[in-house]
Design a protein around this motif. Sequence first.
Motif, PDB file in Angstrom:
ATOM      1  N   TYR A  88     110.134  75.791  68.231  1.00 20.18           N
ATOM      2  CA  TYR A  88     111.523  75.479  67.893  1.00 20.18           C
ATOM      3  C   TYR A  88     112.437  75.807  69.062  1.00 20.18           C
ATOM      4  O   TYR A  88     112.042  76.472  70.020  1.00 20.18           O
ATOM      5  CB  TYR A  88     111.959  76.238  66.626  1.00 20.18           C
ATOM      6  CG  TYR A  88     111.895  77.743  66.742  1.00 20.18           C
ATOM      7  CD1 TYR A  88     113.039  78.490  66.999  1.00 20.18           C
ATOM      8  CD2 TYR A  88     110.696  78.431  66.575  1.00 20.18           C
ATOM      9  CE1 TYR A  88     112.990  79.873  67.097  1.00 20.18           C
ATOM     10  CE2 TYR A  88     110.639  79.809  66.669  1.00 20.18           C
ATOM     11  CZ  TYR A  88     111.787  80.526  66.929  1.00 20.18           C
ATOM     12  OH  TYR A  88     111.733  81.890  67.034  1.00 20.18           O
ATOM     13  N   ARG A  89     113.666  75.305  68.975  1.00 21.54           N
ATOM     14  CA  ARG A  89     114.695  75.566  69.984  1.00 21.54           C
ATOM     15  C   ARG A  89     115.911  76.164  69.301  1.00 21.54           C
ATOM     16  O   ARG A  89     116.287  75.753  68.212  1.00 21.54           O
ATOM     17  CB  ARG A  89     115.128  74.292  70.694  1.00 21.54           C
ATOM     18  CG  ARG A  89     114.120  73.745  71.652  1.00 21.54           C
ATOM     19  CD  ARG A  89     114.776  72.716  72.588  1.00 21.54           C
ATOM     20  NE  ARG A  89     113.800  72.165  73.477  1.00 21.54           N
ATOM     21  CZ  ARG A  89     113.335  72.782  74.567  1.00 21.54           C
ATOM     22  NH1 ARG A  89     113.784  73.957  74.884  1.00 21.54           N
ATOM     23  NH2 ARG A  89     112.433  72.218  75.325  1.00 21.54           N
ATOM     24  N   VAL A  90     116.522  77.106  69.988  1.00 23.00           N
ATOM     25  CA  VAL A  90     117.798  77.680  69.567  1.00 23.00           C
ATOM     26  C   VAL A  90     118.678  77.679  70.808  1.00 23.00           C
ATOM     27  O   VAL A  90     118.287  78.239  71.844  1.00 23.00           O
ATOM     28  CB  VAL A  90     117.651  79.113  69.014  1.00 23.00           C
ATOM     29  CG1 VAL A  90     119.006  79.698  68.668  1.00 23.00           C
ATOM     30  CG2 VAL A  90     116.729  79.137  67.805  1.00 23.00           C
ATOM     31  N   ALA A  91     119.828  77.033  70.720  1.00 21.33           N
ATOM     32  CA  ALA A  91     120.759  76.940  71.846  1.00 21.33           C
ATOM     33  C   ALA A  91     120.057  76.434  73.105  1.00 21.33           C
ATOM     34  O   ALA A  91     120.279  76.937  74.204  1.00 21.33           O
ATOM     35  CB  ALA A  91     121.427  78.289  72.100  1.00 21.33           C
ATOM     36  N   GLY A  92     119.183  75.441  72.925  1.00 20.26           N
ATOM     37  CA  GLY A  92     118.506  74.821  74.051  1.00 20.26           C
ATOM     38  C   GLY A  92     117.320  75.586  74.604  1.00 20.26           C
ATOM     39  O   GLY A  92     116.627  75.109  75.489  1.00 20.26           O
ATOM     40  N   ARG A  93     117.058  76.767  74.086  1.00 18.64           N
ATOM     41  CA  ARG A  93     115.967  77.594  74.599  1.00 18.64           C
ATOM     42  C   ARG A  93     114.750  77.494  73.676  1.00 18.64           C
ATOM     43  O   ARG A  93     114.851  77.654  72.467  1.00 18.64           O
ATOM     44  CB  ARG A  93     116.430  79.045  74.694  1.00 18.64           C
ATOM     45  CG  ARG A  93     115.411  79.913  75.338  1.00 18.64           C
ATOM     46  CD  ARG A  93     115.983  81.232  75.727  1.00 18.64           C
ATOM     47  NE  ARG A  93     114.903  82.016  76.311  1.00 18.64           N
ATOM     48  CZ  ARG A  93     115.050  83.207  76.779  1.00 18.64           C
ATOM     49  NH1 ARG A  93     116.233  83.771  76.775  1.00 18.64           N
ATOM     50  NH2 ARG A  93     114.025  83.858  77.271  1.00 18.64           N
ATOM     51  N   GLY A  94     113.577  77.226  74.263  1.00 18.10           N
ATOM     52  CA  GLY A  94     112.355  77.059  73.499  1.00 18.10           C
ATOM     53  C   GLY A  94     111.746  78.370  73.046  1.00 18.10           C
ATOM     54  O   GLY A  94     111.784  79.372  73.777  1.00 18.10           O
TER      55      GLY A  94
END
Length: 134
Positions: free
Chosen positions: A98-104
């Motif tokens: 998943y990604r959160v704020a563009g970070r994997g």
Amino acid sequence: MKAGDACPCGSGRRYAECCGRLHEKGENAPTAEALMRSRYSAFVLGLADYLLATWHASTRPAELDLSDETGTKWLGLDVKRHQQQDAQHAIVEFVARYRVAGRGHRLHETSRFVREDGRWFYLDGDIDPGSSAA
């Protein structure tokens, strides 16, 4: 989600024929792996009630607030192993990306499941220490 869309669990089947049967029609998961896949799809779709209903009463939280998940973009699920331990117990090892704020990120968990009265429930799981931001 539309009935003809691909199921988020990565089975390759249409949602209506896969996790949608469990989410929307109340069918019981035939295996612990099927329940785990349906729970992943429930996270993707924000179905907190389904997650709580499939969580074993002995470990289920009183409530589940998925509002913090609105910034999460689920990317995929890879089931590594499904092991039936006996008729009532199973484990499923998986990696969810998943990604959160563009970070994997990746969540690598070995989950324990128990079957009671013919229904599978998520009991708990061990998160691999290597799970972290990608």
